[in-house]
Design a protein around this motif. Structure first.
Motif, PDB file in Angstrom:
ATOM      1  N   LYS A   1      53.699  30.293  37.485  1.00 17.68           N
ATOM      2  CA  LYS A   1      53.588  31.208  38.622  1.00 17.68           C
ATOM      3  C   LYS A   1      54.945  31.532  39.242  1.00 17.68           C
ATOM      4  CE  LYS A   1      50.343  32.719  39.965  1.00 17.68           C
ATOM      5  NZ  LYS A   1      49.560  33.918  39.502  1.00 17.68           N
TER       6      LYS A   1
ATOM      7  N   TYR B   1      43.440  45.640  38.129  1.00 21.39           N
ATOM      8  CA  TYR B   1      43.600  44.190  38.242  1.00 21.39           C
ATOM      9  C   TYR B   1      42.908  43.722  39.523  1.00 21.39           C
ATOM     10  CZ  TYR B   1      45.919  39.659  38.408  1.00 21.39           C
ATOM     11  OH  TYR B   1      46.163  38.324  38.457  1.00 21.39           O
TER      12      TYR B   1
ATOM     13  N   TYR C   1      44.188  43.641  43.623  1.00 23.95           N
ATOM     14  CA  TYR C   1      44.705  44.772  44.405  1.00 23.95           C
ATOM     15  C   TYR C   1      43.822  45.089  45.623  1.00 23.95           C
ATOM     16  CZ  TYR C   1      47.408  45.991  40.130  1.00 23.95           C
ATOM     17  OH  TYR C   1      48.227  45.988  39.020  1.00 23.95           O
TER      18      TYR C   1
ATOM     19  N   ASN D   1      50.015  50.534  37.534  1.00 21.17           N
ATOM     20  CA  ASN D   1      50.157  49.413  36.606  1.00 21.17           C
ATOM     21  C   ASN D   1      50.290  49.936  35.176  1.00 21.17           C
ATOM     22  OD1 ASN D   1      47.712  47.139  35.186  1.00 21.17           O
ATOM     23  ND2 ASN D   1      49.919  46.866  35.253  1.00 21.17           N
TER      24      ASN D   1
ATOM     25  N   GLY E   1      54.881  34.186  41.271  1.00 21.12           N
ATOM     26  CA  GLY E   1      54.133  35.049  40.368  1.00 21.12           C
ATOM     27  C   GLY E   1      54.070  36.474  40.891  1.00 21.12           C
ATOM     28  N   ALA E   2      53.606  37.357  40.013  1.00 22.09           N
ATOM     29  CA  ALA E   2      53.441  38.755  40.426  1.00 22.09           C
ATOM     30  C   ALA E   2      52.351  38.863  41.483  1.00 22.09           C
ATOM     31  CB  ALA E   2      53.087  39.609  39.212  1.00 22.09           C
ATOM     32  N   THR E   3      51.380  37.969  41.425  1.00 21.83           N
ATOM     33  CA  THR E   3      50.258  38.019  42.366  1.00 21.83           C
ATOM     34  C   THR E   3      50.755  37.947  43.804  1.00 21.83           C
ATOM     35  OG1 THR E   3      48.983  36.842  40.698  1.00 21.83           O
ATOM     36  CG2 THR E   3      48.016  36.973  42.893  1.00 21.83           C
TER      37      THR E   3
ATOM     38  N   TYR F   1      53.628  43.606  32.261  1.00 20.08           N
ATOM     39  CA  TYR F   1      53.601  43.673  30.784  1.00 20.08           C
ATOM     40  C   TYR F   1      54.723  44.551  30.237  1.00 20.08           C
ATOM     41  CZ  TYR F   1      49.066  41.562  31.610  1.00 20.08           C
ATOM     42  OH  TYR F   1      48.072  40.710  32.023  1.00 20.08           O
TER      43      TYR F   1
ATOM     44  N   ILE G   1      52.672  41.121  44.851  1.00 18.03           N
ATOM     45  CA  ILE G   1      51.813  42.274  45.167  1.00 18.03           C
ATOM     46  C   ILE G   1      51.210  42.107  46.566  1.00 18.03           C
ATOM     47  CG2 ILE G   1      49.699  43.510  44.506  1.00 18.03           C
ATOM     48  CD1 ILE G   1      50.444  42.564  41.537  1.00 18.03           C
TER      49      ILE G   1
ATOM     50  N   ASP H   1      53.239  47.657  39.253  1.00 21.49           N
ATOM     51  CA  ASP H   1      52.981  46.368  38.606  1.00 21.49           C
ATOM     52  C   ASP H   1      53.363  46.495  37.138  1.00 21.49           C
ATOM     53  OD1 ASP H   1      51.862  44.198  37.304  1.00 21.49           O
ATOM     54  OD2 ASP H   1      49.998  44.216  38.463  1.00 21.49           O
TER      55      ASP H   1
ATOM     56  N   ASN I   1      46.525  46.620  32.393  1.00 25.64           N
ATOM     57  CA  ASN I   1      45.420  45.667  32.243  1.00 25.64           C
ATOM     58  C   ASN I   1      44.234  46.253  33.008  1.00 25.64           C
ATOM     59  OD1 ASN I   1      43.680  43.501  32.173  1.00 25.64           O
ATOM     60  ND2 ASN I   1      44.855  42.218  33.574  1.00 25.64           N
TER      61      ASN I   1
ATOM     62  N   SER J   1      56.660  39.490  35.980  1.00 27.20           N
ATOM     63  CA  SER J   1      56.173  38.106  35.910  1.00 27.20           C
ATOM     64  C   SER J   1      56.849  37.334  34.788  1.00 27.20           C
ATOM     65  CB  SER J   1      54.660  38.129  35.663  1.00 27.20           C
ATOM     66  OG  SER J   1      54.187  36.850  35.338  1.00 27.20           O
TER      67      SER J   1
HETATM   68  C1  LIG Z   1      48.190  43.554  35.833  1.00 32.00           C
HETATM   69  C2  LIG Z   1      48.524  42.179  36.295  1.00 32.00           C
HETATM   70  N1  LIG Z   1      49.246  42.030  37.404  1.00 32.00           N
HETATM   71  C3  LIG Z   1      49.579  40.799  37.872  1.00 32.00           C
HETATM   72  C4  LIG Z   1      49.182  39.667  37.216  1.00 32.00           C
HETATM   73  C5  LIG Z   1      49.544  38.314  37.799  1.00 32.00           C
HETATM   74  O1  LIG Z   1      50.728  37.825  37.316  1.00 32.00           O
HETATM   75  P1  LIG Z   1      51.231  36.344  37.757  1.00 32.00           P
HETATM   76  O2  LIG Z   1      50.524  35.361  36.894  1.00 32.00           O
HETATM   77  O3  LIG Z   1      52.710  36.384  37.546  1.00 32.00           O
HETATM   78  O4  LIG Z   1      50.864  36.182  39.193  1.00 32.00           O
HETATM   79  C6  LIG Z   1      48.411  39.771  36.052  1.00 32.00           C
HETATM   80  C7  LIG Z   1      47.929  38.566  35.364  1.00 32.00           C
HETATM   81  O5  LIG Z   1      47.001  38.595  34.585  1.00 32.00           O
HETATM   82  C8  LIG Z   1      48.083  41.064  35.583  1.00 32.00           C
HETATM   83  O6  LIG Z   1      47.341  41.232  34.478  1.00 32.00           O
END
Ligand SMILES: Cc1ncc(COP(=O)(O)O)c(C=O)c1O
Length: 390
Positions: free
Chosen positions: A249, A131, A134, A176, A105-107, A211, A110, A208, A180, A238
Protein backbone atom coordinates in the motif's frame (compact mmCIF):
# COMPACT_ATOMS: atom_id res chain seq x y z
CA UNK A 1 -34.29 -5.87 10.53
CA UNK A 2 -32.65 -3.61 13.11
CA UNK A 3 -35.45 -3.97 15.65
CA UNK A 4 -34.61 -7.68 15.95
CA UNK A 5 -30.97 -7.07 16.90
CA UNK A 6 -30.52 -6.74 20.65
CA UNK A 7 -28.50 -3.61 21.31
CA UNK A 8 -26.77 -3.09 24.66
CA UNK A 9 -28.09 -0.11 26.61
CA UNK A 10 -26.23 3.07 25.84
CA UNK A 11 -25.28 2.09 22.27
CA UNK A 12 -25.58 5.27 20.20
CA UNK A 13 -28.01 5.30 17.29
CA UNK A 14 -25.79 6.00 14.31
CA UNK A 15 -26.72 7.56 11.03
CA UNK A 16 -24.55 5.66 8.51
CA UNK A 17 -22.39 7.93 6.34
CA UNK A 18 -22.46 5.17 3.71
CA UNK A 19 -25.87 3.51 4.09
CA UNK A 20 -25.75 1.54 0.82
CA UNK A 21 -22.24 0.14 1.21
CA UNK A 22 -21.94 -3.56 2.08
CA UNK A 23 -19.21 -6.20 1.75
CA UNK A 24 -17.50 -5.82 -1.61
CA UNK A 25 -17.97 -8.40 -4.35
CA UNK A 26 -14.19 -9.02 -4.25
CA UNK A 27 -14.36 -10.27 -0.67
CA UNK A 28 -17.48 -12.33 -1.42
CA UNK A 29 -15.98 -14.01 -4.51
CA UNK A 30 -12.61 -14.65 -2.85
CA UNK A 31 -14.36 -16.37 0.08
CA UNK A 32 -16.44 -18.44 -2.34
CA UNK A 33 -13.31 -19.36 -4.30
CA UNK A 34 -11.57 -20.57 -1.12
CA UNK A 35 -14.65 -22.51 0.00
CA UNK A 36 -14.92 -24.34 -3.33
CA UNK A 37 -11.23 -24.71 -4.18
CA UNK A 38 -11.65 -22.50 -7.24
CA UNK A 39 -8.78 -20.81 -9.08
CA UNK A 40 -9.16 -17.20 -7.98
CA UNK A 41 -9.04 -14.94 -11.04
CA UNK A 42 -11.41 -12.56 -9.27
CA UNK A 43 -9.53 -10.11 -7.11
CA UNK A 44 -6.82 -8.04 -8.81
CA UNK A 45 -3.51 -9.02 -7.29
CA UNK A 46 -0.53 -11.15 -8.39
CA UNK A 47 -0.13 -14.70 -7.05
CA UNK A 48 3.64 -14.44 -7.64
CA UNK A 49 6.23 -12.61 -5.59
CA UNK A 50 8.06 -9.36 -6.23
CA UNK A 51 11.72 -9.02 -7.19
CA UNK A 52 13.79 -10.26 -4.18
CA UNK A 53 16.06 -7.22 -4.71
CA UNK A 54 13.16 -4.99 -3.66
CA UNK A 55 12.63 -6.95 -0.44
CA UNK A 56 16.39 -6.77 0.21
CA UNK A 57 16.32 -3.00 -0.29
CA UNK A 58 13.52 -2.59 2.27
CA UNK A 59 15.24 -4.95 4.73
CA UNK A 60 18.48 -2.98 4.32
CA UNK A 61 16.60 0.26 5.02
CA UNK A 62 15.13 -1.20 8.22
CA UNK A 63 18.51 -2.52 9.36
CA UNK A 64 20.18 0.79 8.77
CA UNK A 65 17.72 2.54 11.05
CA UNK A 66 15.15 4.07 8.69
CA UNK A 67 12.35 3.30 11.09
CA UNK A 68 11.00 6.65 12.28
CA UNK A 69 8.60 9.16 10.77
CA UNK A 70 9.63 10.36 7.33
CA UNK A 71 8.84 13.88 6.05
CA UNK A 72 5.10 14.44 5.56
CA UNK A 73 5.23 14.41 1.75
CA UNK A 74 7.55 11.38 1.55
CA UNK A 75 11.34 10.96 1.64
CA UNK A 76 13.21 13.24 -0.77
CA UNK A 77 15.03 10.49 -2.73
CA UNK A 78 11.76 8.69 -3.54
CA UNK A 79 10.08 11.90 -4.67
CA UNK A 80 13.12 12.63 -6.84
CA UNK A 81 12.95 9.14 -8.43
CA UNK A 82 9.23 9.65 -9.11
CA UNK A 83 9.92 13.02 -10.75
CA UNK A 84 12.64 11.47 -12.96
CA UNK A 85 10.42 8.61 -14.04
CA UNK A 86 7.51 10.87 -14.97
CA UNK A 87 9.79 13.25 -16.86
CA UNK A 88 11.49 10.46 -18.79
CA UNK A 89 8.19 8.85 -19.78
CA UNK A 90 5.86 11.79 -20.32
CA UNK A 91 8.12 14.83 -20.71
CA UNK A 92 6.75 16.81 -17.76
CA UNK A 93 8.86 17.78 -14.74
CA UNK A 94 7.07 17.82 -11.39
CA UNK A 95 8.91 19.53 -8.55
CA UNK A 96 9.63 16.88 -5.89
CA UNK A 97 9.50 19.55 -3.17
CA UNK A 98 6.12 21.08 -3.94
CA UNK A 99 4.34 18.82 -6.43
CA UNK A 100 4.79 15.18 -5.39
CA UNK A 101 3.40 13.36 -2.33
CA UNK A 102 3.91 9.71 -1.36
CA UNK A 103 0.62 8.14 -0.25
CA UNK A 104 -0.72 4.97 1.40
CA UNK A 105 -1.53 3.44 -1.97
CA UNK A 106 -3.53 5.01 -4.76
CA UNK A 107 -6.66 4.46 -2.68
CA UNK A 108 -5.62 7.02 -0.08
CA UNK A 109 -4.39 9.42 -2.77
CA UNK A 110 -7.83 9.36 -4.42
CA UNK A 111 -9.70 9.90 -1.13
CA UNK A 112 -7.28 12.70 -0.27
CA UNK A 113 -7.88 14.45 -3.59
CA UNK A 114 -11.65 14.11 -3.31
CA UNK A 115 -11.67 15.47 0.26
CA UNK A 116 -9.43 18.34 -0.83
CA UNK A 117 -11.62 19.49 -3.71
CA UNK A 118 -15.21 18.34 -3.11
CA UNK A 119 -17.52 19.59 -0.36
CA UNK A 120 -21.22 19.58 0.50
CA UNK A 121 -23.34 20.79 -2.43
CA UNK A 122 -20.60 20.06 -4.98
CA UNK A 123 -20.90 17.57 -7.82
CA UNK A 124 -18.22 15.14 -8.98
CA UNK A 125 -18.38 13.12 -12.20
CA UNK A 126 -17.59 9.41 -12.17
CA UNK A 127 -17.43 7.41 -15.41
CA UNK A 128 -19.02 3.98 -15.03
CA UNK A 129 -18.08 1.17 -14.78
CA UNK A 130 -15.74 2.49 -12.11
CA UNK A 131 -13.35 1.38 -9.40
CA UNK A 132 -15.34 0.86 -6.24
CA UNK A 133 -13.86 3.56 -3.98
CA UNK A 134 -14.66 6.60 -6.15
CA UNK A 135 -18.33 7.09 -5.36
CA UNK A 136 -18.14 6.39 -1.58
CA UNK A 137 -15.22 8.87 -1.42
CA UNK A 138 -17.39 11.60 -2.96
CA UNK A 139 -20.27 10.74 -0.62
CA UNK A 140 -17.95 10.91 2.40
CA UNK A 141 -16.91 14.39 1.26
CA UNK A 142 -20.59 15.37 1.24
CA UNK A 143 -20.64 15.74 -2.54
CA UNK A 144 -23.08 14.39 -5.11
CA UNK A 145 -21.91 11.63 -7.44
CA UNK A 146 -22.86 12.31 -11.07
CA UNK A 147 -22.52 9.03 -12.95
CA UNK A 148 -21.83 9.03 -16.68
CA UNK A 149 -21.61 5.69 -18.49
CA UNK A 150 -18.66 4.81 -20.70
CA UNK A 151 -19.85 3.59 -24.10
CA UNK A 152 -21.06 -0.02 -23.74
CA UNK A 153 -19.02 -2.38 -25.94
CA UNK A 154 -15.89 -0.21 -26.28
CA UNK A 155 -15.88 1.51 -22.86
CA UNK A 156 -14.69 4.69 -24.57
CA UNK A 157 -15.55 8.06 -23.01
CA UNK A 158 -18.75 9.62 -24.39
CA UNK A 159 -17.93 13.33 -24.49
CA UNK A 160 -21.48 14.31 -25.37
CA UNK A 161 -22.69 12.76 -22.14
CA UNK A 162 -19.77 14.05 -20.08
CA UNK A 163 -20.38 17.57 -21.41
CA UNK A 164 -24.08 17.29 -20.61
CA UNK A 165 -23.27 16.24 -17.03
CA UNK A 166 -21.18 19.34 -16.30
CA UNK A 167 -22.97 22.03 -14.28
CA UNK A 168 -21.90 25.11 -12.34
CA UNK A 169 -21.59 22.82 -9.31
CA UNK A 170 -19.13 20.36 -10.91
CA UNK A 171 -15.85 20.48 -9.00
CA UNK A 172 -14.11 17.31 -10.08
CA UNK A 173 -14.04 14.49 -12.63
CA UNK A 174 -12.40 11.14 -11.96
CA UNK A 175 -10.90 9.37 -14.96
CA UNK A 176 -9.06 6.05 -15.12
CA UNK A 177 -6.86 4.81 -17.96
CA UNK A 178 -5.84 2.02 -18.44
CA UNK A 179 -9.26 1.15 -17.14
CA UNK A 180 -10.32 -1.26 -14.44
CA UNK A 181 -12.49 -3.27 -15.10
CA UNK A 182 -12.73 -3.07 -18.91
CA UNK A 183 -9.05 -3.09 -19.99
CA UNK A 184 -9.73 -0.14 -22.34
CA UNK A 185 -7.28 2.75 -22.65
CA UNK A 186 -7.77 6.41 -23.54
CA UNK A 187 -6.20 7.61 -26.79
CA UNK A 188 -4.28 10.87 -27.17
CA UNK A 189 -7.25 12.22 -29.14
CA UNK A 190 -9.61 11.45 -26.26
CA UNK A 191 -7.39 13.21 -23.72
CA UNK A 192 -7.15 16.19 -26.07
CA UNK A 193 -10.95 16.19 -26.26
CA UNK A 194 -11.22 16.20 -22.47
CA UNK A 195 -8.72 19.05 -22.33
CA UNK A 196 -10.89 21.02 -24.75
CA UNK A 197 -14.14 20.20 -22.94
CA UNK A 198 -12.81 21.43 -19.59
CA UNK A 199 -11.07 24.54 -20.98
CA UNK A 200 -13.53 27.14 -19.67
CA UNK A 201 -14.25 25.41 -16.37
CA UNK A 202 -12.44 25.21 -13.05
CA UNK A 203 -12.98 21.48 -12.75
CA UNK A 204 -10.17 19.44 -11.17
CA UNK A 205 -9.28 16.13 -12.83
CA UNK A 206 -8.27 13.17 -10.71
CA UNK A 207 -6.51 10.84 -13.13
CA UNK A 208 -6.15 7.33 -11.78
CA UNK A 209 -3.19 5.90 -13.71
CA UNK A 210 -2.29 2.96 -11.49
CA UNK A 211 -2.00 0.70 -14.57
CA UNK A 212 0.20 3.16 -16.50
CA UNK A 213 2.88 0.50 -17.07
CA UNK A 214 0.45 -2.09 -18.39
CA UNK A 215 -0.31 -0.76 -21.86
CA UNK A 216 0.00 -3.22 -24.72
CA UNK A 217 -0.36 -1.21 -27.95
CA UNK A 218 1.76 1.93 -28.14
CA UNK A 219 2.51 4.17 -25.18
CA UNK A 220 0.46 5.17 -22.16
CA UNK A 221 -1.42 8.39 -22.76
CA UNK A 222 -1.54 10.07 -19.38
CA UNK A 223 -2.69 13.57 -18.54
CA UNK A 224 0.93 14.62 -17.82
CA UNK A 225 1.45 14.78 -21.60
CA UNK A 226 -1.26 17.44 -22.00
CA UNK A 227 -0.19 20.82 -20.58
CA UNK A 228 -3.63 22.33 -19.95
CA UNK A 229 -4.99 19.10 -18.56
CA UNK A 230 -1.93 18.62 -16.34
CA UNK A 231 -2.47 22.13 -14.95
CA UNK A 232 -5.82 21.05 -13.47
CA UNK A 233 -4.99 17.43 -12.59
CA UNK A 234 -3.96 15.28 -9.68
CA UNK A 235 -2.34 12.16 -11.16
CA UNK A 236 -2.35 9.05 -9.01
CA UNK A 237 -0.21 5.92 -9.34
CA UNK A 238 0.58 2.81 -7.31
CA UNK A 239 3.86 1.06 -6.50
CA UNK A 240 1.71 -1.92 -5.53
CA UNK A 241 0.68 -2.48 -9.15
CA UNK A 242 4.02 -1.58 -10.71
CA UNK A 243 6.28 -3.73 -8.52
CA UNK A 244 3.91 -6.62 -7.64
CA UNK A 245 3.56 -5.51 -4.00
CA UNK A 246 -0.14 -4.67 -3.63
CA UNK A 247 0.03 -5.46 0.10
CA UNK A 248 2.55 -2.72 0.78
CA UNK A 249 0.00 0.00 0.00
CA UNK A 250 2.39 2.65 -1.22
CA UNK A 251 1.58 5.00 -4.09
CA UNK A 252 1.84 8.66 -4.96
CA UNK A 253 0.07 11.71 -6.25
CA UNK A 254 1.49 14.50 -8.41
CA UNK A 255 -0.13 17.85 -9.18
CA UNK A 256 0.81 21.49 -9.81
CA UNK A 257 1.96 23.21 -6.60
CA UNK A 258 -1.31 25.08 -5.90
CA UNK A 259 -3.37 21.88 -6.10
CA UNK A 260 -0.75 19.87 -4.22
CA UNK A 261 -0.77 22.41 -1.36
CA UNK A 262 -4.48 21.70 -0.82
CA UNK A 263 -3.92 17.96 -1.25
CA UNK A 264 -1.27 18.02 1.49
CA UNK A 265 -3.52 19.85 3.93
CA UNK A 266 -5.77 16.79 3.89
CA UNK A 267 -2.88 14.34 3.74
CA UNK A 268 -1.20 15.66 6.88
CA UNK A 269 -4.32 15.04 8.97
CA UNK A 270 -5.26 11.83 7.22
CA UNK A 271 -2.20 9.55 7.36
CA UNK A 272 0.40 12.31 7.90
CA UNK A 273 3.20 10.03 6.64
CA UNK A 274 3.66 6.72 4.85
CA UNK A 275 5.94 3.98 6.20
CA UNK A 276 9.61 4.90 6.03
CA UNK A 277 11.53 1.69 5.18
CA UNK A 278 9.30 0.89 2.20
CA UNK A 279 9.99 4.38 0.85
CA UNK A 280 13.76 3.94 1.18
CA UNK A 281 13.56 0.47 -0.36
CA UNK A 282 11.51 1.73 -3.29
CA UNK A 283 13.85 4.69 -3.85
CA UNK A 284 16.92 2.42 -3.89
CA UNK A 285 15.19 -0.08 -6.19
CA UNK A 286 14.13 2.65 -8.63
CA UNK A 287 17.69 3.98 -8.66
CA UNK A 288 18.99 0.51 -9.53
CA UNK A 289 17.23 0.31 -12.91
CA UNK A 290 14.13 1.13 -14.95
CA UNK A 291 12.26 -1.99 -13.84
CA UNK A 292 8.90 -0.55 -14.93
CA UNK A 293 10.02 -0.78 -18.57
CA UNK A 294 9.84 -4.59 -18.38
CA UNK A 295 6.22 -4.55 -17.26
CA UNK A 296 4.37 -4.21 -20.59
CA UNK A 297 6.21 -7.22 -22.05
CA UNK A 298 5.76 -9.27 -18.89
CA UNK A 299 2.01 -8.73 -18.73
CA UNK A 300 1.49 -8.80 -22.52
CA UNK A 301 2.80 -12.38 -22.50
CA UNK A 302 0.27 -13.30 -19.79
CA UNK A 303 -2.55 -11.55 -21.62
CA UNK A 304 -1.65 -13.44 -24.80
CA UNK A 305 -1.35 -16.80 -23.02
CA UNK A 306 -4.73 -16.30 -21.37
CA UNK A 307 -6.30 -14.95 -24.58
CA UNK A 308 -5.04 -17.90 -26.63
CA UNK A 309 -6.56 -20.29 -24.09
CA UNK A 310 -9.87 -18.39 -24.05
CA UNK A 311 -10.04 -18.72 -27.83
CA UNK A 312 -10.47 -22.46 -27.23
CA UNK A 313 -13.55 -21.84 -25.03
CA UNK A 314 -17.02 -20.51 -25.76
CA UNK A 315 -16.26 -17.30 -23.87
CA UNK A 316 -15.76 -14.26 -26.13
CA UNK A 317 -12.84 -12.09 -24.96
CA UNK A 318 -13.24 -8.31 -25.22
CA UNK A 319 -10.19 -6.30 -26.35
CA UNK A 320 -7.67 -5.89 -23.52
CA UNK A 321 -5.40 -2.93 -24.35
CA UNK A 322 -4.18 -2.31 -20.82
CA UNK A 323 -4.35 -3.42 -17.13
CA UNK A 324 -4.16 -7.04 -15.99
CA UNK A 325 -7.87 -7.65 -16.50
CA UNK A 326 -9.49 -9.62 -19.30
CA UNK A 327 -13.24 -9.28 -19.77
CA UNK A 328 -15.30 -11.92 -21.54
CA UNK A 329 -18.82 -11.96 -22.96
CA UNK A 330 -20.39 -15.24 -21.81
CA UNK A 331 -23.69 -14.94 -23.76
CA UNK A 332 -22.89 -18.08 -25.80
CA UNK A 333 -22.58 -20.10 -22.59
CA UNK A 334 -25.30 -18.82 -20.27
CA UNK A 335 -28.14 -16.37 -19.89
CA UNK A 336 -27.66 -16.06 -16.13
CA UNK A 337 -27.14 -12.59 -14.69
CA UNK A 338 -23.49 -11.64 -14.27
CA UNK A 339 -23.56 -12.13 -10.49
CA UNK A 340 -25.23 -15.54 -10.80
CA UNK A 341 -22.92 -16.60 -13.63
CA UNK A 342 -19.81 -15.70 -11.62
CA UNK A 343 -21.12 -17.60 -8.60
CA UNK A 344 -21.93 -20.62 -10.81
CA UNK A 345 -18.52 -20.42 -12.52
CA UNK A 346 -16.78 -20.42 -9.14
CA UNK A 347 -18.79 -23.25 -7.59
CA UNK A 348 -19.36 -25.55 -10.60
CA UNK A 349 -16.40 -24.86 -12.89
CA UNK A 350 -13.84 -23.88 -10.27
CA UNK A 351 -12.76 -20.48 -11.61
CA UNK A 352 -13.64 -17.24 -9.80
CA UNK A 353 -14.43 -14.09 -11.80
CA UNK A 354 -16.01 -10.72 -11.02
CA UNK A 355 -19.30 -9.57 -12.57
CA UNK A 356 -18.94 -6.28 -14.43
CA UNK A 357 -22.27 -5.17 -12.96
CA UNK A 358 -20.44 -4.74 -9.62
CA UNK A 359 -18.78 -1.66 -11.10
CA UNK A 360 -22.10 0.08 -11.83
CA UNK A 361 -24.26 1.69 -9.13
CA UNK A 362 -27.44 0.37 -10.80
CA UNK A 363 -25.98 -3.09 -11.47
CA UNK A 364 -26.14 -2.67 -15.29
CA UNK A 365 -25.84 -6.20 -16.71
CA UNK A 366 -24.10 -6.88 -20.05
CA UNK A 367 -23.28 -10.59 -19.63
CA UNK A 368 -19.65 -9.75 -19.06
CA UNK A 369 -17.28 -11.20 -16.44
CA UNK A 370 -13.81 -9.92 -15.51
CA UNK A 371 -10.81 -12.19 -15.00
CA UNK A 372 -7.47 -11.08 -13.52
CA UNK A 373 -4.48 -12.55 -15.37
CA UNK A 374 -1.79 -11.28 -12.95
CA UNK A 375 -1.15 -14.91 -12.09
CA UNK A 376 1.56 -17.54 -12.56
CA UNK A 377 1.33 -19.21 -15.98
CA UNK A 378 0.56 -22.49 -14.18
CA UNK A 379 -2.42 -20.84 -12.44
CA UNK A 380 -3.68 -19.51 -15.77
CA UNK A 381 -3.23 -22.97 -17.38
CA UNK A 382 -5.29 -24.62 -14.63
CA UNK A 383 -8.04 -22.02 -15.01
CA UNK A 384 -8.05 -22.44 -18.80
CA UNK A 385 -8.35 -26.24 -18.53
CA UNK A 386 -11.45 -25.74 -16.41
CA UNK A 387 -12.93 -23.02 -18.65
CA UNK A 388 -12.48 -25.29 -21.68
CA UNK A 389 -15.22 -27.51 -20.16
CA UNK A 390 -17.82 -24.77 -20.65
C1 LIG B 1 -8.33 1.59 -10.84
C2 LIG B 1 -7.68 1.39 -9.51
N1 LIG B 1 -7.37 2.46 -8.78
C3 LIG B 1 -6.78 2.33 -7.56
C4 LIG B 1 -6.49 1.10 -7.04
C5 LIG B 1 -5.87 1.01 -5.66
O1 LIG B 1 -4.50 1.00 -5.69
P1 LIG B 1 -3.66 0.82 -4.32
O2 LIG B 1 -3.62 -0.64 -4.01
O3 LIG B 1 -2.32 1.41 -4.62
O4 LIG B 1 -4.40 1.58 -3.27
C6 LIG B 1 -6.81 -0.05 -7.77
C7 LIG B 1 -6.55 -1.38 -7.21
O5 LIG B 1 -7.10 -2.38 -7.62
C8 LIG B 1 -7.42 0.10 -9.04
O6 LIG B 1 -7.75 -0.96 -9.78
Amino acid sequence: MNDRISVPAGTPVVQSRLPTVGTTIFTVMSALATEHGAVNLGQGFPDFDCDPALVDAVAAAMRSGHNQYPPMAGIAPLRERIAEKIESLYGRRYDPVTEITVTAGATQAILNAVLAFVGPGDEAIVLEPSYDSYSPNIELAGGTVVRVPLTPGTFAPDFGRIGAAITSKTRLILINSPHNPSGSVWSAAELAQLQELLRDTSIVVVSDEVYEHMVYDGEHQGVARFPELAARSVIVSSFGKTYHVTGWKVGYAVAPAALMAEFRKVHQFNVFTVNTPMQHGLAAYMASGSHHLALPGFYRAKRDLFGAGLARTRLAPLPCRGTFFQCVDYSAVSQLSEADFCRWLTVEIGVAAIPLSAFYADGFDQHIARFCFAKKDTTLDTALERLARL
